[in-house]
Design an enzyme around this catalytic site. Structure first.
Site, PDB file in Angstrom:
ATOM      1  N   LEU A 194     -10.467  -7.594 -12.507  1.00 42.14           N
ATOM      2  CA  LEU A 194     -11.887  -7.291 -12.337  1.00 42.14           C
ATOM      3  C   LEU A 194     -12.662  -7.792 -13.553  1.00 42.14           C
ATOM      4  O   LEU A 194     -12.169  -7.730 -14.682  1.00 42.14           O
ATOM      5  CB  LEU A 194     -12.072  -5.783 -12.152  1.00 42.14           C
TER       6      LEU A 194
ATOM      7  N   THR B 257      -9.974  -1.063 -18.279  1.00 41.24           N
ATOM      8  CA  THR B 257     -10.990  -1.665 -19.144  1.00 41.24           C
ATOM      9  C   THR B 257     -10.875  -3.178 -18.969  1.00 41.24           C
ATOM     10  O   THR B 257     -10.049  -3.644 -18.174  1.00 41.24           O
ATOM     11  CB  THR B 257     -10.759  -1.267 -20.616  1.00 41.24           C
TER      12      THR B 257
ATOM     13  N   ASP C  32      -4.225  -4.572 -17.962  1.00 38.88           N
ATOM     14  CA  ASP C  32      -3.257  -3.481 -18.153  1.00 38.88           C
ATOM     15  C   ASP C  32      -3.409  -2.850 -19.535  1.00 38.88           C
ATOM     16  O   ASP C  32      -2.422  -2.554 -20.220  1.00 38.88           O
ATOM     17  CB  ASP C  32      -1.821  -4.001 -17.956  1.00 38.88           C
TER      18      ASP C  32
ATOM     19  N   HIS D 181       0.616   0.879 -13.100  1.00 32.38           N
ATOM     20  CA  HIS D 181       1.333  -0.326 -13.523  1.00 32.38           C
ATOM     21  C   HIS D 181       2.822   0.011 -13.654  1.00 32.38           C
ATOM     22  O   HIS D 181       3.170   1.038 -14.239  1.00 32.38           O
ATOM     23  CB  HIS D 181       0.781  -0.806 -14.865  1.00 32.38           C
TER      24      HIS D 181
ATOM     25  N   ASN E 100      -5.655   2.632 -12.643  1.00 27.94           N
ATOM     26  CA  ASN E 100      -4.667   1.666 -12.150  1.00 27.94           C
ATOM     27  C   ASN E 100      -3.278   2.235 -12.378  1.00 27.94           C
ATOM     28  O   ASN E 100      -3.070   3.021 -13.306  1.00 27.94           O
ATOM     29  CB  ASN E 100      -4.804   0.338 -12.906  1.00 27.94           C
TER      30      ASN E 100
ATOM     31  N   GLY F 240       0.781  -1.238   0.000  1.00 27.45           N
ATOM     32  CA  GLY F 240       0.000   0.000   0.000  1.00 27.45           C
ATOM     33  C   GLY F 240       0.810   1.283   0.000  1.00 27.45           C
ATOM     34  O   GLY F 240       0.334   2.308   0.490  1.00 27.45           O
TER      35      GLY F 240
ATOM     36  N   ASN G 269       1.567   3.105  -2.681  1.00 29.22           N
ATOM     37  CA  ASN G 269       0.864   4.065  -3.556  1.00 29.22           C
ATOM     38  C   ASN G 269      -0.393   4.600  -2.870  1.00 29.22           C
ATOM     39  O   ASN G 269      -0.721   5.781  -3.004  1.00 29.22           O
ATOM     40  CB  ASN G 269       0.505   3.394  -4.886  1.00 29.22           C
TER      41      ASN G 269
ATOM     42  N   MET H 191      -4.295  -7.179  -6.673  1.00 29.85           N
ATOM     43  CA  MET H 191      -3.835  -8.328  -7.457  1.00 29.85           C
ATOM     44  C   MET H 191      -4.979  -9.207  -7.977  1.00 29.85           C
ATOM     45  O   MET H 191      -4.843 -10.420  -8.075  1.00 29.85           O
ATOM     46  CB  MET H 191      -2.862  -9.175  -6.615  1.00 29.85           C
TER      47      MET H 191
HETATM   48  C1  GRF Z   1       3.323  -1.053  -7.566  1.00 27.66           C
HETATM   49  O1  GRF Z   1       4.553  -1.247  -8.181  1.00 27.66           O
HETATM   50  C2  GRF Z   1       2.240  -0.875  -8.585  1.00 27.66           C
HETATM   51  O2  GRF Z   1       2.667  -0.245  -9.744  1.00 27.66           O
HETATM   52  C3  GRF Z   1       1.855  -2.290  -8.891  1.00 27.66           C
HETATM   53  O3  GRF Z   1       1.940  -2.978  -7.672  1.00 27.66           O
HETATM   54  C4  GRF Z   1       2.871  -2.295  -6.820  1.00 27.66           C
HETATM   55  C5  GRF Z   1       2.109  -1.971  -5.575  1.00 27.66           C
HETATM   56  O4  GRF Z   1       2.940  -1.419  -4.587  1.00 27.66           O
HETATM   57  N1  GRF Z   1       0.551  -2.341  -9.510  1.00 27.66           N
HETATM   58  P1  GRF Z   1       2.280  -0.713  -3.320  1.00 27.66           P
HETATM   59  O5  GRF Z   1       1.334  -1.765  -2.690  1.00 27.66           O
HETATM   60  O6  GRF Z   1       1.527   0.482  -3.793  1.00 27.66           O
HETATM   61  O7  GRF Z   1       3.405  -0.396  -2.411  1.00 27.66           O
END
Ligand code: GRF
Length: 198
Positions: A93, A141, A145, A109, A107, A13, A15, A90
């Site tokens: 959807l 969508t 990705d 990526h 999202n 978490g 981000n 992970m």
């Molecule tokens: C990030 O690298 C994001 O781009 C990918 O999964 C990772 C999640 O990291 N989808 P965090 O849980 O936000 O630390």
């Protein structure tokens, strides 16, 4: 009025934490109103709690996709959520869920899409001999990705880089790119209409 956003996570978490931090600014157009994890032991749930953000687990294990997504949709609706940010979530959807939230799911990526969809993006960028790598924020969508790209940030791959060193430098970019892109998306686009209830 700030737009209520939910962040969906499955793990660390970081981000999510960056979005929570950015949204503290009174001028930021969103507030992080809810964090949902599909994993009960996701570290990000504690981080959200400590930040005073409502958080809950909608477990995916031991149930079919449809009932999991119905529970997710119900929780989001109950909390008045308008936009969903996937951040290390992970689960793929389903088209049913995405149609309910069309134009309202973002999202992040860790690659420069359309290169390196899926997992292990840093190792794959190295194996491909890429010189530039980075991250992408896109609309979600039904394809993995695959939705329209909203913004990207890039880094140079340097001699001696490993998947771990790349992951660290890309992650630092993610923490800047995601909050900035969400703010721009909300400021520049009216929220799309919701489809009629199924
Ligand atoms: C990030 O690298 C994001 O781009 C990918 O999964 C990772 C999640 O990291 N989808 P965090 O849980 O936000 O630390």
């Amino acid at each position: 009025m700030k737009i209520p956003v939910a962040v969906l996570i499955s793990g660390r978490g970081s981000n999510m934490a960056a979005l929570i931090e950015a949204a503290k600014n009174p001028a930021y157009p969103a507030r992080i109103a809810l964090v949902i994890s599909n994993q009960p032991d996701a570290a990000g749930l504690n981080t959200a709690r400590q930040a005073g953000v409502a958080s809950l687990c909608v477990p995916s294990r031991g149930r079919d996709k449809q009932s999991h997504e119905q529970a997710l949709h119900a929780a989001l609706t109950e909390h008045g959520i308008e936009i969903i940010c996937l951040a290390g979530y992970m689960r793929l959807l389903s088209p049913w869920f995405i149609a309910r939230w069309a134009g309202r799911i973002l999202n992040i990526h860790p690659s420069l899409l359309p290169a390196h969809k899926g997992l292990d993006t840093h190792a794959r960028a190295l194996a491909a001999g890429d010189q530039i790598h980075g991250c992408t924020v896109h609309l979600v969508t039904a394809g993995m990705d695959d939705g329209p790209i909203l913004a990207q940030a890039s880094i140079q791959i340097l001699p001696g880089d490993t998947p771990d060193t790349l992951a660290a430098r890309v992650l630092a970019e993610e923490h800047i790119l995601y909050p900035a892109t969400l703010a721009r998306y909300l400021t520049e686009n009216p929220l799309p209409d919701r489809p009629p209830a199924p």
